[in-house]
Every structure is written in C-alpha cells, then in structure tokens.
Scaffold this motif. Structure first.
Motif, PDB file in Angstrom:
ATOM      1  N   VAL A  16      -8.569  27.041  -2.548  1.00 30.59           N
ATOM      2  CA  VAL A  16      -8.396  26.392  -2.127  1.00 30.59           C
ATOM      3  C   VAL A  16      -8.848  25.410  -2.740  1.00 30.59           C
ATOM      4  O   VAL A  16      -8.283  24.302  -1.603  1.00 30.59           O
ATOM      5  N   LEU A  17      -9.821  25.396  -3.306  1.00 30.90           N
ATOM      6  CA  LEU A  17     -10.200  23.685  -4.415  1.00 30.90           C
ATOM      7  C   LEU A  17      -8.997  23.552  -5.082  1.00 30.90           C
ATOM      8  O   LEU A  17      -9.002  21.953  -5.315  1.00 30.90           O
ATOM      9  N   LEU A  18      -7.875  24.123  -5.283  1.00 25.65           N
ATOM     10  CA  LEU A  18      -7.241  23.109  -6.225  1.00 25.65           C
ATOM     11  C   LEU A  18      -5.675  22.618  -5.283  1.00 25.65           C
ATOM     12  O   LEU A  18      -4.379  22.429  -6.071  1.00 25.65           O
ATOM     13  N   ALA A  19      -5.944  23.659  -4.311  1.00 24.83           N
ATOM     14  CA  ALA A  19      -4.230  23.724  -2.802  1.00 24.83           C
ATOM     15  C   ALA A  19      -3.975  22.756  -3.428  1.00 24.83           C
ATOM     16  O   ALA A  19      -2.753  22.207  -3.114  1.00 24.83           O
ATOM     17  N   ARG A  20      -4.384  21.682  -3.272  1.00 28.21           N
ATOM     18  CA  ARG A  20      -3.801  19.560  -2.574  1.00 28.21           C
ATOM     19  C   ARG A  20      -4.403  19.300  -3.132  1.00 28.21           C
ATOM     20  O   ARG A  20      -4.454  17.725  -3.305  1.00 28.21           O
ATOM     21  N   GLN A  21      -4.527  19.511  -4.973  1.00 31.15           N
ATOM     22  CA  GLN A  21      -5.202  18.370  -5.949  1.00 31.15           C
ATOM     23  C   GLN A  21      -4.391  17.434  -5.840  1.00 31.15           C
ATOM     24  O   GLN A  21      -4.250  16.131  -5.878  1.00 31.15           O
ATOM     25  N   ASP A  22      -2.585  17.404  -5.769  1.00 33.37           N
ATOM     26  CA  ASP A  22      -1.706  16.523  -6.063  1.00 33.37           C
ATOM     27  C   ASP A  22      -1.642  15.349  -4.807  1.00 33.37           C
ATOM     28  O   ASP A  22      -1.910  13.617  -5.257  1.00 33.37           O
ATOM     29  N   PHE A  23      -1.959  15.897  -3.779  1.00 32.34           N
ATOM     30  CA  PHE A  23      -2.028  15.437  -2.534  1.00 32.34           C
ATOM     31  C   PHE A  23      -3.434  13.950  -2.643  1.00 32.34           C
ATOM     32  O   PHE A  23      -3.271  13.045  -2.598  1.00 32.34           O
ATOM     33  N   VAL A  24      -4.312  14.285  -2.721  1.00 30.27           N
ATOM     34  CA  VAL A  24      -5.781  13.705  -2.734  1.00 30.27           C
ATOM     35  C   VAL A  24      -5.711  13.300  -4.229  1.00 30.27           C
ATOM     36  O   VAL A  24      -6.132  12.016  -3.940  1.00 30.27           O
ATOM     37  N   ASP A  25      -5.511  13.466  -5.498  1.00 34.30           N
ATOM     38  CA  ASP A  25      -4.948  12.672  -6.306  1.00 34.30           C
ATOM     39  C   ASP A  25      -4.184  10.931  -5.943  1.00 34.30           C
ATOM     40  O   ASP A  25      -4.503  10.186  -6.390  1.00 34.30           O
ATOM     41  N   TYR A  26      -3.653  11.840  -5.861  1.00 34.86           N
ATOM     42  CA  TYR A  26      -2.639  10.695  -5.305  1.00 34.86           C
ATOM     43  C   TYR A  26      -3.797   9.172  -3.865  1.00 34.86           C
ATOM     44  O   TYR A  26      -3.114   7.543  -4.599  1.00 34.86           O
ATOM     45  N   ASP A  27      -3.868  10.395  -2.910  1.00 33.67           N
ATOM     46  CA  ASP A  27      -3.955   9.089  -2.198  1.00 33.67           C
ATOM     47  C   ASP A  27      -5.115   8.430  -2.980  1.00 33.67           C
ATOM     48  O   ASP A  27      -5.604   6.718  -2.326  1.00 33.67           O
ATOM     49  N   LEU A  28      -5.994   9.080  -3.728  1.00 37.69           N
ATOM     50  CA  LEU A  28      -7.176   8.747  -3.897  1.00 37.69           C
ATOM     51  C   LEU A  28      -6.953   7.498  -5.140  1.00 37.69           C
ATOM     52  O   LEU A  28      -7.250   6.203  -5.168  1.00 37.69           O
ATOM     53  N   HIS A  29      -5.241   7.562  -5.978  1.00 29.13           N
ATOM     54  CA  HIS A  29      -4.996   6.252  -7.171  1.00 29.13           C
ATOM     55  C   HIS A  29      -4.449   5.174  -6.340  1.00 29.13           C
ATOM     56  O   HIS A  29      -4.487   4.223  -6.834  1.00 29.13           O
ATOM     57  N   THR A  30      -4.031   5.266  -5.311  1.00 28.90           N
ATOM     58  CA  THR A  30      -3.913   4.235  -4.719  1.00 28.90           C
ATOM     59  C   THR A  30      -3.937   3.584  -3.701  1.00 28.90           C
ATOM     60  O   THR A  30      -4.141   2.699  -2.423  1.00 28.90           O
TER      61      THR A  30
ATOM     62  N   ILE B 153       0.674  -1.230  -0.095  1.00 33.37           N
ATOM     63  CA  ILE B 153      -0.305  -0.333  -0.043  1.00 33.37           C
ATOM     64  C   ILE B 153       0.819   1.305   0.250  1.00 33.37           C
ATOM     65  O   ILE B 153       1.594   1.213   0.541  1.00 33.37           O
ATOM     66  N   PHE B 154       0.092   2.066  -0.588  1.00 32.08           N
ATOM     67  CA  PHE B 154       1.287   3.317  -1.022  1.00 32.08           C
ATOM     68  C   PHE B 154       0.677   4.757  -0.405  1.00 32.08           C
ATOM     69  O   PHE B 154      -0.533   4.580   0.120  1.00 32.08           O
ATOM     70  N   TYR B 155       2.246   5.414  -0.016  1.00 33.22           N
ATOM     71  CA  TYR B 155       1.117   6.321   0.397  1.00 33.22           C
ATOM     72  C   TYR B 155       1.875   8.011   0.971  1.00 33.22           C
ATOM     73  O   TYR B 155       3.254   7.097   0.331  1.00 33.22           O
ATOM     74  N   ARG B 156       1.803   9.210   1.503  1.00 28.72           N
ATOM     75  CA  ARG B 156       2.332   9.892   0.891  1.00 28.72           C
ATOM     76  C   ARG B 156       2.268  11.125   1.938  1.00 28.72           C
ATOM     77  O   ARG B 156       0.528  11.533   1.724  1.00 28.72           O
ATOM     78  N   LEU B 157       2.397  11.957   2.473  1.00 28.99           N
ATOM     79  CA  LEU B 157       2.658  12.084   3.155  1.00 28.99           C
ATOM     80  C   LEU B 157       2.186  14.002   3.232  1.00 28.99           C
ATOM     81  O   LEU B 157       3.164  14.365   2.425  1.00 28.99           O
TER      82      LEU B 157
END
Length: 291
Positions: free
Chosen positions: A276-290, A114-118
C-alpha cells in the motif's frame, strides 16, 4: 473560437456552462488532486488558476439532470468525476493524462508552466456518445470498490494492536525457551525497554510486577559497594558473557517491523502495508517534484 461547453458531473450533480478553453485545460490538470466532487475540483483548480476574490469559477453554470450535449463555439467537454472519464469533442485543445498548463494569476495567463499527471484510471475519449455508453458501467465498477482510507490502519489502532500483540508473542516465546530465572529476565526486559506500563499490562503483567521488575539494577551496580574487587570482576565477567539484551531487543524490533510491512491484511484488501505504501510512489513523487 476559444470557448467550450463544459459539463462537470459527480455522483450527485451535473452542471454545465460556456467557459474559456484554457480553464478546461486547467480543470483537467486539477484532476491530479483526485477530486471526487465538483466542490473539490473547484478547490484543486486554485493551484492553476488563482481565484478572483470570492468568485466561483463555475458560478454561472446551470444544473442539469444529465449531460448538456449542445456544443458551443470550440466544442464540448465532459469531465465525469464519478466514472473518471474525460470526453472531448473540441477544436481548442486535446490535453492528455500528463502535460502542463500555464498558471493564471487572476488577471492573465503567465509564462509559468505547471506540470501535472493524472492517476492511471482516468479514461480519455474523443466521443460524447462513447462516453454515454461507458459511463454507467464505469460508475458501477467504482462504486463496487470505493476508495479505502488506509491511514487509519497504517497509522492508527490496527498498528498499535499489532505491536502489542507481536511484542507479547515474541517475549512469550523467549520466556518459554528458558528456565524460571530467564522468564523473569525477559519480562523485566520488556518492561524496562518499553518504558510504558500500559504495554506491560497488555502483555499480561500487573503494574506491581512491572514496577518491581523495572526497579532491578544490573548486577555490577548492586555490587559496587562490595569491598571485594574479586566479586566485582567476577560479576562483570558474567555480564560480558551473557547475551546483549539491547541487541536482542533490536533484533526483535526489526523482526516485528518486517512482519508488519510484509504481512497481507484483510482490512487492506489482501495487500500488505508495504504494498500500500509503495503502490503509488511514482505518482506522489511526480506531484511533489512539480510543485
């Protein structure tokens, strides 16, 4: 040497105990869920280590007034949820802000990774003494800017008030730019397209006026019963030359939408809703993808 002295601390409590190093790695992965308390960390840990019934994974840990600095077996680790600091003095492993852990099914570790990113604000240290020097300033800094729940602004009353206020402003500007007949048409358009009397009321129109305006029919329909085909053709010609009210409404909605997204707001700490909506898009996308 596979056990570690793990210290878990949040804004209210500190607990510590000896635990297998793989559980420590899973705890660090669980920080991707952004827990603020030890109980929230325990809940997030279930994604990586399946709970064994009702057994608390930290049930045998003891409370302490501060960090227990006595090392055990493979070393010592501190996870400070309030300061967002992870301090290692361990020979078991050295996890980072991004990686993978093997899922534990409650019986044993599996081959499933299981991959993760903080989040970027987590600080990794290799010294407990260094942690103690940075802990208090980091905690004060985070207390000075507590997390902001933007959902009540982006999807709540603030959004609705903005829509009503800006809708009235747009239609009022259009109304003042035309003669009296055009004013009636703009107000009628507002009522007919919204389909809601509360919006018309908020725009300063009484229910009686809104109902009367909403009851108007297009000119061609009122002339259907007229025996004069010439009158019908003339009326339809006048309608085709008139501005398309639906197109005007679409343009107004598009303008309103853009203004809402791009306008900085004080209740969003000077940022716009789009920021605000796009501030953490990469973090959220990574969490959903993994997942």
């Amino acid at each position: 040497m596979s056990e570690i002295k793990l210290n878990l601390t949040d804004a209210q409590h500190t607990i510590s105990g000896a635990i297998h190093g793989s559980v420590v790695d899973a705890c660090i992965a669980a920080l991707s869920a952004e827990p603020e308390t030890i109980n929230e960390l325990e809940a997030a840990l279930a994604r990586y280590n399946k709970p064994a019934g009702d057994i608390n994974p930290f049930g045998w840990f003891r409370k302490h007034p501060g960090i227990d600095k006595e090392s055990w077996d493979a070393g010592i680790v501190v996870i400070d949820l309030a300061a967002r600091i992870i301090a290692f003095e361990s020979t078991y492993s050295r996890p980072g802000p991004q990686g993978e852990v093997h899922y534990h099914d409650g019986v044993c570790a599996t081959d499933t990774s299981i991959f993760y990113r903080l989040p970027n604000d987590w600080l990794f240290l290799d010294s407990i003494d260094q942690y103690e020097g940075l802990r208090d300033p980091r905690r004060r800094e985070r207390r000075s800017t507590p997390p902001l729940d933007t959902r009540t602004i982006l999807y709540g009353r603030s959004l609705l008030e903005f829509i009503v206020r800006e809708s009235w402003s747009l239609n009022h500007q259009s109304a003042t730019a035309h003669d009296g007949d055009a004013i009636v048409e703009v107000e009628r358009s507002l009522t007919a397209h919204s389909g809601e009397l509360p919006l018309a009321k908020a725009a300063g129109m009484s229910p009686a006026i809104a109902n009367s305006l909403g009851g108007h029919q297009p000119m061609a329909e009122t002339l259907v019963g007229d025996n004069s085909s010439e009158s019908v053709r003339e009326a339809e010609s006048q309608q085709s030359d008139a501005p398309d009210q639906d197109d005007t409404l679409r343009q107004q909605i598009s303008l309103l939408h853009a203004k809402w997204l791009m306008t900085p707001r004080h209740d969003l700490r000077g940022e716009s809703p789009r920021d605000v909506l796009l501030a953490r898009q990469d973090f959220v996308d990574y969490d959903l993808h993994t997942r």
